[in-house]
Structures are given as C-alpha cells and as structure tokens.
Design a protein around this motif. Structure first.
Motif, PDB file in Angstrom:
ATOM      1  N   ASN A  81       9.665 -13.306 -62.446  1.00 14.98           N
ATOM      2  CA  ASN A  81      10.989 -13.052 -62.770  1.00 14.98           C
ATOM      3  C   ASN A  81      11.291 -13.857 -64.157  1.00 14.98           C
ATOM      4  OD1 ASN A  81      10.066 -10.246 -62.282  1.00 14.98           O
ATOM      5  ND2 ASN A  81      10.891 -10.175 -59.565  1.00 14.98           N
ATOM      6  N   TYR A  82      11.997 -14.800 -63.272  1.00 13.02           N
ATOM      7  CA  TYR A  82      12.074 -16.046 -63.915  1.00 13.02           C
ATOM      8  C   TYR A  82      12.683 -17.336 -63.881  1.00 13.02           C
ATOM      9  CZ  TYR A  82      15.128 -12.198 -61.373  1.00 13.02           C
ATOM     10  OH  TYR A  82      16.088 -11.009 -61.384  1.00 13.02           O
ATOM     11  N   GLY A  83      11.113 -17.168 -63.381  1.00 11.79           N
ATOM     12  CA  GLY A  83      11.150 -19.297 -64.109  1.00 11.79           C
ATOM     13  C   GLY A  83      10.655 -19.388 -65.133  1.00 11.79           C
ATOM     14  N   PHE A 112      11.602 -20.293 -53.813  1.00 13.04           N
ATOM     15  CA  PHE A 112      11.397 -19.669 -54.501  1.00 13.04           C
ATOM     16  C   PHE A 112       9.427 -19.522 -54.508  1.00 13.04           C
ATOM     17  CE2 PHE A 112      14.531 -21.873 -56.815  1.00 13.04           C
ATOM     18  CZ  PHE A 112      14.797 -21.084 -58.052  1.00 13.04           C
ATOM     19  N   GLY A 113       9.537 -17.859 -54.041  1.00 18.03           N
ATOM     20  CA  GLY A 113       8.067 -17.155 -54.440  1.00 18.03           C
ATOM     21  C   GLY A 113       6.899 -17.013 -56.220  1.00 18.03           C
ATOM     22  N   LYS A 114       6.295 -15.941 -55.238  1.00 21.36           N
ATOM     23  CA  LYS A 114       5.568 -15.480 -57.034  1.00 21.36           C
ATOM     24  C   LYS A 114       6.007 -14.944 -57.621  1.00 21.36           C
ATOM     25  CE  LYS A 114       1.702 -12.886 -57.607  1.00 21.36           C
ATOM     26  NZ  LYS A 114       0.743 -12.022 -57.124  1.00 21.36           N
ATOM     27  N   GLU A 155      24.975 -14.542 -66.302  1.00 24.54           N
ATOM     28  CA  GLU A 155      24.649 -12.992 -66.970  1.00 24.54           C
ATOM     29  C   GLU A 155      23.622 -12.222 -67.103  1.00 24.54           C
ATOM     30  OE1 GLU A 155      23.656 -16.204 -70.133  1.00 24.54           O
ATOM     31  OE2 GLU A 155      25.677 -16.086 -70.941  1.00 24.54           O
ATOM     32  N   LYS A 156      22.500 -12.580 -66.399  1.00 24.05           N
ATOM     33  CA  LYS A 156      20.780 -12.070 -65.208  1.00 24.05           C
ATOM     34  C   LYS A 156      21.484 -10.656 -64.988  1.00 24.05           C
ATOM     35  CE  LYS A 156      17.485 -12.972 -66.578  1.00 24.05           C
ATOM     36  NZ  LYS A 156      16.396 -11.740 -68.032  1.00 24.05           N
ATOM     37  N   ALA A 157      22.381 -11.162 -63.536  1.00 23.35           N
ATOM     38  CA  ALA A 157      23.044 -10.558 -63.124  1.00 23.35           C
ATOM     39  C   ALA A 157      23.549  -8.633 -63.388  1.00 23.35           C
ATOM     40  CB  ALA A 157      23.703 -11.195 -61.924  1.00 23.35           C
ATOM     41  N   LYS A 158      24.337  -9.772 -64.401  1.00 19.74           N
ATOM     42  CA  LYS A 158      25.024  -8.633 -65.450  1.00 19.74           C
ATOM     43  C   LYS A 158      23.751  -7.161 -65.930  1.00 19.74           C
ATOM     44  CE  LYS A 158      29.073 -10.911 -65.627  1.00 19.74           C
ATOM     45  NZ  LYS A 158      30.263 -11.982 -66.818  1.00 19.74           N
ATOM     46  N   GLU A 159      22.926  -8.504 -66.950  1.00 19.64           N
ATOM     47  CA  GLU A 159      22.090  -7.654 -67.246  1.00 19.64           C
ATOM     48  C   GLU A 159      21.274  -6.166 -66.541  1.00 19.64           C
ATOM     49  OE1 GLU A 159      18.258  -9.474 -68.761  1.00 19.64           O
ATOM     50  OE2 GLU A 159      19.748  -9.891 -69.507  1.00 19.64           O
ATOM     51  N   GLN A 160      20.836  -7.344 -65.237  1.00 20.37           N
ATOM     52  CA  GLN A 160      20.520  -6.198 -64.111  1.00 20.37           C
ATOM     53  C   GLN A 160      21.305  -5.403 -62.996  1.00 20.37           C
ATOM     54  OE1 GLN A 160      16.991  -8.689 -62.378  1.00 20.37           O
ATOM     55  NE2 GLN A 160      15.970  -9.309 -64.571  1.00 20.37           N
ATOM     56  N   ILE A 196      18.922 -12.824 -57.908  1.00 24.59           N
ATOM     57  CA  ILE A 196      18.505 -13.423 -58.866  1.00 24.59           C
ATOM     58  C   ILE A 196      17.952 -14.948 -58.353  1.00 24.59           C
ATOM     59  CG2 ILE A 196      18.910 -14.566 -61.318  1.00 24.59           C
ATOM     60  CD1 ILE A 196      19.401 -11.722 -60.902  1.00 24.59           C
ATOM     61  N   ALA A 197      19.417 -15.356 -57.666  1.00 23.30           N
ATOM     62  CA  ALA A 197      18.653 -17.075 -56.786  1.00 23.30           C
ATOM     63  C   ALA A 197      20.558 -17.303 -55.762  1.00 23.30           C
ATOM     64  CB  ALA A 197      18.987 -17.930 -57.944  1.00 23.30           C
ATOM     65  N   THR A 198      20.282 -17.544 -55.035  1.00 25.75           N
ATOM     66  CA  THR A 198      21.292 -18.676 -54.113  1.00 25.75           C
ATOM     67  C   THR A 198      21.705 -19.903 -55.082  1.00 25.75           C
ATOM     68  OG1 THR A 198      19.784 -19.489 -53.158  1.00 25.75           O
ATOM     69  CG2 THR A 198      20.291 -17.090 -52.338  1.00 25.75           C
TER      70      THR A 198
END
Length: 150
Positions: free
Chosen positions: A138-140, A131-133, A93-98, A105-107
């Motif tokens: 953005n997603y934490g 996971f970095g800063k 959903e996040k990928a479609k939104e963005q 977004i994340a592997t």
C-alpha cells in the motif's frame, strides 16, 4: 493464524486508551494482515487483525524469525529528522485522504525506523519492524520516493 477485532472510538476521551490497546496488541503479536471498516452508526473504526503469537525468545534459533530493525531509542541526526518530518507529513496527508487515523498508516516508531534505516528497495522495508506485505504493497513506493527525494 488467529483473528482479533479491536474498536477505535473517534471520541477524544477514548482515542488514547484505544490507541494504547492497539499498540500493546501490536507489540505482543506477529501481525499477518489488517482490515479496517468505519462503523457510521456508532462512529468508530473496527480493526481486524490476523496474527500469530510472537514466539518466546527462549525458543531454539532454528525456530525463531530474523530480528527486525527498530529505531526505538536511537539518536536521530539532522538528516534523519528531515526524513522523519517528511514521512510524518506524508502520513498525515495519506490518513486524511483515506479517512484513517494516522497510526493506521504507520506508527511514529515505524517512521523513525525508516528514517534511521533508510531502505532503498521494497524488500528492505521488510527488515523494519511493523512493515509487512500489506503495508509495503500500500505505501512502500511512496515511502521510498520520499527517501529518494531528501
């Protein structure tokens, strides 16, 4: 810090190869930041990686960074699978939104590690490989909310 620009072509015949190239680059480097831009004229994503080389594990202990958690070959129990499925749905959903490929977004490996490690705070997300800063900013919060809800 070094900079590398990779191209992710949208055409189906190139997508797997480009993904493989990005995965290989991510495994071989310590990513500090990522920027993306869509090139409309040629229909591809430009991905800019700011990175450092991963140090050779033979280096002295004082020079090495702490090992990050990665659930590569770990067995997932039923609860882990429920969390992973919820994380994958959120990522989609996040990928479609963005308007981004989902792996930006994340592997899958990163989401599996989250499902297995189950961090409770943003700081604990830093313990997970990938996971970095930037990703945590953005997603934490959303990832932690998913973990709390399941």
């Amino acid at each position: 810090m070094k900079i590398k620009v990779l191209k992710v072509r949208i055409a189906e015949e190139f997508l797997r190869l480009d993904q493989k190239n990005i995965d290989q680059f991510l495994n071989e480097h310590q990513i500090l930041n990522v920027e993306t831009a869509f090139v409309h004229d040629e229909n591809f994503w430009s991905v800019i990686f700011y990175y450092d080389e991963i140090k050779n594990p033979v280096n002295s202990v004082k020079d090495s960074k702490p090992v990050k958690y990665s659930a590569e070959d770990d067995f997932l129990n039923e609860d882990d699978i429920k969390i992973l499925d919820a994380l994958k749905l959120w990522r989609s959903e996040k990928a479609k939104e963005q308007n981004l490929p989902s792996y930006f977004i994340a592997t899958n490996k990163e989401l599996t590690s989250v499902a297995k490690y189950k961090p409770a705070k943003k700081e604990e997300l830093l313990d997970i490989k990938g996971f970095g800063k930037h990703k945590i900013e953005n997603y934490g919060e959303e990832i932690l909310e998913i973990l709390e809800s399941i």
